[in-house]
Design an enzyme around this catalytic site. Sequence first.
Site, PDB file in Angstrom:
ATOM      1  N   HIS A 100       0.846  -1.198   0.000  1.00 34.79           N
ATOM      2  CA  HIS A 100       0.000   0.000   0.000  1.00 34.79           C
ATOM      3  C   HIS A 100       0.877   1.242   0.000  1.00 34.79           C
ATOM      4  CE1 HIS A 100       0.653  -1.330   4.157  1.00 34.79           C
ATOM      5  NE2 HIS A 100       0.697  -0.048   4.476  1.00 34.79           N
ATOM      6  N   HIS A 102       0.834   5.157   1.277  1.00 38.89           N
ATOM      7  CA  HIS A 102       0.171   6.188   2.085  1.00 38.89           C
ATOM      8  C   HIS A 102       0.237   7.517   1.356  1.00 38.89           C
ATOM      9  CE1 HIS A 102       0.285   3.976   6.049  1.00 38.89           C
ATOM     10  NE2 HIS A 102       1.289   3.368   5.458  1.00 38.89           N
TER      11      HIS A 102
HETATM   12  P1  AMP Z   1       1.762   0.305   7.423  1.00 31.96           P
HETATM   13  O1  AMP Z   1       2.258   0.561   8.819  1.00 31.96           O
HETATM   14  O2  AMP Z   1       2.526   1.016   6.359  1.00 31.96           O
HETATM   15  O3  AMP Z   1       1.622  -1.186   7.153  1.00 31.96           O
HETATM   16  O4  AMP Z   1       0.327   0.952   7.373  1.00 31.96           O
HETATM   17  C1  AMP Z   1      -0.849   0.314   7.700  1.00 31.96           C
HETATM   18  C2  AMP Z   1      -1.901   1.385   7.768  1.00 31.96           C
HETATM   19  O5  AMP Z   1      -3.161   0.761   7.627  1.00 31.96           O
HETATM   20  C3  AMP Z   1      -1.953   2.154   9.084  1.00 31.96           C
HETATM   21  O6  AMP Z   1      -1.844   3.543   8.809  1.00 31.96           O
HETATM   22  C4  AMP Z   1      -3.329   1.803   9.677  1.00 31.96           C
HETATM   23  O7  AMP Z   1      -3.919   2.899  10.313  1.00 31.96           O
HETATM   24  C5  AMP Z   1      -4.092   1.408   8.437  1.00 31.96           C
HETATM   25  N1  AMP Z   1      -5.171   0.444   8.622  1.00 31.96           N
HETATM   26  C6  AMP Z   1      -5.101  -0.744   9.261  1.00 31.96           C
HETATM   27  N2  AMP Z   1      -6.283  -1.398   9.176  1.00 31.96           N
HETATM   28  C7  AMP Z   1      -7.101  -0.599   8.450  1.00 31.96           C
HETATM   29  C8  AMP Z   1      -8.456  -0.705   8.011  1.00 31.96           C
HETATM   30  N3  AMP Z   1      -9.211  -1.760   8.322  1.00 31.96           N
HETATM   31  N4  AMP Z   1      -8.977   0.314   7.283  1.00 31.96           N
HETATM   32  C9  AMP Z   1      -8.220   1.400   6.977  1.00 31.96           C
HETATM   33  N5  AMP Z   1      -6.950   1.555   7.353  1.00 31.96           N
HETATM   34  C10 AMP Z   1      -6.404   0.581   8.096  1.00 31.96           C
END
Ligand code: AMP
Length: 134
Positions: A100, A102
């Site tokens: 993903h 950001h």
């Molecule tokens: P990372 O640390 O780069 O793996 O980012 C994961 C991101 O996913 C974090 O910013 C979380 O807040 C976000 N996240 C986790 N679960 C969900 C969800 N169900 N819906 C939307 N965002 C999520």
Amino acid sequence: MQNDCIFCKIANGEIPSATLYEDEEFRVILDLGPASKGHALILPKKHAANLFELPDETAEKALIVAKRIAGVLKEGLHAEGLNLVQNNGAAAGQTVEHFHIHLIPRYQNDTVNVTWQPGELSEEEKGEILKLFR
Ligand code: AMP
Ligand code: ZN
């Protein structure tokens, strides 16, 4: 699609999400724990754990999607800047093992932290790294 992957389920619409954009290959959603107003995530619908597993074609398209969404967020939310952040591996802060990107809109005097302390590049390390590309 990987069965136990939450972002596979979200990207493919099995779990509802606040969707900003969707096409055949991507879904862009609002992050549930936003670092700033408008923090969004670009999710490919096809599972890849990280950048190293991502097909070239998806990588290309992902940046085009990022550019478009970034423009709308920046203008619509009157952001003054925007960070693209993309974590790979636990050591790099990745918590969800589905690639993903950001999109983090930035505002003057916000409290978002995507900075580091500058280190020093030694001649030895420089040589070691440059050698990898020769
Ligand atoms: P990372 O640390 O780069 O793996 O980012 C994961 C991101 O996913 C974090 O910013 C979380 O807040 C976000 N996240 C986790 N679960 C969900 C969800 N169900 N819906 C939307 N965002 C999520
Ligand atoms: Zn997945």
